[in-house]
Design a protein around this motif. Structure first.
Motif, PDB file in Angstrom:
ATOM      1  N   THR A  55     -10.662   0.585   4.251  1.00  0.00           N
ATOM      2  CA  THR A  55      -9.967  -0.697   4.353  1.00  0.00           C
ATOM      3  C   THR A  55     -10.770  -1.794   3.668  1.00  0.00           C
ATOM      4  OG1 THR A  55      -9.103   0.072   6.472  1.00  0.00           O
ATOM      5  CG2 THR A  55      -8.873  -2.270   5.992  1.00  0.00           C
ATOM      6  N   GLU A  68      -6.069   9.024   0.301  1.00  0.00           N
ATOM      7  CA  GLU A  68      -5.630  10.344   0.784  1.00  0.00           C
ATOM      8  C   GLU A  68      -5.585  11.369  -0.350  1.00  0.00           C
ATOM      9  OE1 GLU A  68      -1.819   9.557   2.611  1.00  0.00           O
ATOM     10  OE2 GLU A  68      -2.671   8.086   3.993  1.00  0.00           O
ATOM     11  N   SER A 105     -11.004   6.426   0.860  1.00  0.00           N
ATOM     12  CA  SER A 105     -11.532   6.418   2.227  1.00  0.00           C
ATOM     13  C   SER A 105     -12.254   7.729   2.495  1.00  0.00           C
ATOM     14  CB  SER A 105     -10.389   6.258   3.232  1.00  0.00           C
ATOM     15  OG  SER A 105     -10.837   6.594   4.542  1.00  0.00           O
ATOM     16  N   LYS A 153     -10.208  12.618   6.325  1.00  0.00           N
ATOM     17  CA  LYS A 153      -9.825  12.615   4.905  1.00  0.00           C
ATOM     18  C   LYS A 153     -10.368  13.857   4.189  1.00  0.00           C
ATOM     19  CE  LYS A 153      -7.519   8.931   5.531  1.00  0.00           C
ATOM     20  NZ  LYS A 153      -7.551   7.535   5.179  1.00  0.00           N
TER      21      LYS A 153
HETATM   22  C1  PLP Z   1      -7.179   6.111   5.571  1.00  0.00           C
HETATM   23  C2  PLP Z   1      -6.434   5.157   4.701  1.00  0.00           C
HETATM   24  C3  PLP Z   1      -6.909   3.863   4.403  1.00  0.00           C
HETATM   25  C4  PLP Z   1      -8.058   3.206   5.112  1.00  0.00           C
HETATM   26  O1  PLP Z   1      -9.197   3.892   5.214  1.00  0.00           O
HETATM   27  P1  PLP Z   1     -10.217   3.674   6.438  1.00  0.00           P
HETATM   28  O2  PLP Z   1     -11.434   4.351   5.918  1.00  0.00           O
HETATM   29  O3  PLP Z   1      -9.626   4.321   7.640  1.00  0.00           O
HETATM   30  O4  PLP Z   1     -10.422   2.210   6.615  1.00  0.00           O
HETATM   31  C5  PLP Z   1      -6.209   3.087   3.497  1.00  0.00           C
HETATM   32  N1  PLP Z   1      -5.079   3.529   2.928  1.00  0.00           N
HETATM   33  C6  PLP Z   1      -4.574   4.745   3.189  1.00  0.00           C
HETATM   34  C7  PLP Z   1      -3.324   5.166   2.514  1.00  0.00           C
HETATM   35  C8  PLP Z   1      -5.219   5.582   4.099  1.00  0.00           C
HETATM   36  O5  PLP Z   1      -4.693   6.781   4.412  1.00  0.00           O
END
Ligand code: PLP
Length: 368
Positions: free
Chosen positions: A58, A157, A178, A183
């Motif tokens: 994020t 993702e 991320s 993930k």
């Molecule tokens: C997981 C995810 C994020 C954010 O990642 P975090 O590491 O959880 O903050 C942003 N965009 C998408 C599409 C995600 O799946």
């Protein structure tokens, strides 16, 4: 019977060795050799010049938007079906996420609907490679070029997915990833911004480190953030990079087992579809019920849960969630998201596990 979770990390390489090295050498904070090594390894993997590590996906998104000078009053195009962080990062800048409908089956942003939503205030587009399916980057980049917009790939993702032989992360102005625990690779919490633009990379580093001038310590030229990754996170990340090709191919194998085991349910469910000239990675193996609504989908998920199988619903579209609620209809998102289910997808799943998920799903569907 053993419970099958929807996701879990695999940490069977050098993770422990590198973390212990951080502890033994006292380099546990946000300076250290693993950060540089992880950034370099990730940049090379994506085929880009620069990778800037952050403390989560994020903040990677927010940092990218800050570095691109997104301002209050600006608009950014985002798909309505995504994880909420995509839209939130736009709001953190005081800007407005403008929602766009998605494609059936891939649930990725629909280029035709992007064109309709562009105004004089639009600054950029954030395509999301949802569940590991690359977005239609050629069409999206053409629209961006025509209207003078930037493109930030939300590749959280989709580590390793490709369009025409080029990896995601290298297909827009910049891209974000991320490394959350579920993930494709993980650092516990963590994120990365990738780009070929050297000036942008410098800005990302400046804003990541509280705005401290990169050449003059304790001189702050802008209001920045503390979005740094620790050496410990990067140590795990570097070890994960050493085995990332296997992580991706193991997930593809799991998807192939699902394809085979679910093939005779095709009258009941839609299976993931291969898209021409792209290589998708399987963050989540995603199915859609052909009939029914959210109530039926939720019942299927509850029944599976009772049989020891955890699943997840496809993301609720942003336009139905309280912070982004709209009355407008997004016909494809509305119809498809409510019928979508993520099946367990992680490296340690065996063929027997996959067959158990498939036969449980079969039982549940024919019982109803
Ligand atoms: C997981 C995810 C994020 C954010 O990642 P975090 O590491 O959880 O903050 C942003 N965009 C998408 C599409 C995600 O799946």
């Amino acid at each position: 019977m053993k419970r099958i979770p929807v996701a879990q990390p695999t940490l069977n390489g050098n993770e422990k060795k590198y973390v212990i090295d951080c502890l033994d050498t006292n380099w546990i904070s946000s300076v250290g050799k693993y950060i540089t090594a992880f950034e370099e390894s990730f940049a090379q993997f994506c085929g880009v010049k620069h990778a800037v590590a952050t403390n989560n996906g994020t903040t990677a998104l927010h940092l990218a938007l800050v570095a691109m000078d997104l301002q209050p009053g600006d608009e950014v195009i985002v798909p309505t079906v995504t994880y909420i962080a995509t839209a939130n990062a736009v709001r953190y800048c005081g800007a407005t996420p403008v929602l766009v409908d998605v494609r059936a089956e891939t649930m990725n942003i629909d280029p035709a609907d992007i064109e309709r939503k562009i105004t004089s205030r639009t600054r950029g587009i954030i395509p999301v490679h949802l569940y590991g399916h690359p977005a239609e980057m050629e069409a999206i980049n053409a629209i961006a070029k025509k209207h003078g917009l930037w493109v930030v790939e939300d590749a959280a993702e989709a580590h390793g997915a490709e369009v025409s032989g080029r990896k995601v992360g290298a297909l827009g102005t910049c891209a974000t990833f991320s490394f959350f625990g579920n993930k494709i690779i993980t650092t516990g919490e963590g994120g990365m911004v990738t780009t070929n633009d050297g000036a942008l990379a410098s800005k990302l580093r400046l804003f990541r480190g509280q705005g401290m001038d990169l050449a003059r310590r304790y001189w702050f030229s802008v209001i920045g953030y503390n979005y740094r990754m620790t050496n410990i996170q990067a140590a795990i990340g570097l070890a994960q990079m050493e085995t990332i090709e296997k992580s991706i191919s193991d997930r593809a194998q799991i998807a192939a087992w699902y394809d085979e085991a679910l093939n005779d349910l095709r009258d009941q469910i839609v299976l993931p579809k291969a898209v021409e000239s792209t290589k998708q990675v399987y963050w989540m193996y995603n199915i859609f019920l052909r009939e029914g609504d959210q109530l039926r989908r939720d019942k299927v998920m509850r029944d599976l849960d009772e049989m020891g199988i955890e699943t997840r619903p496809v993301f609720y579209p942003m336009h139905v969630l309280p912070p982004y609620k709209e009355d407008a209809a997004y016909p494809v998102a509305d119809l498809w998201a409510q019928r979508g289910i993520n099946l367990p997808t992680y490296q340690a799943l065996t063929k027997t596990d996959v067959q158990r998920v498939a036969s449980s799903l079969k039982q549940v569907l024919f019982r109803q």
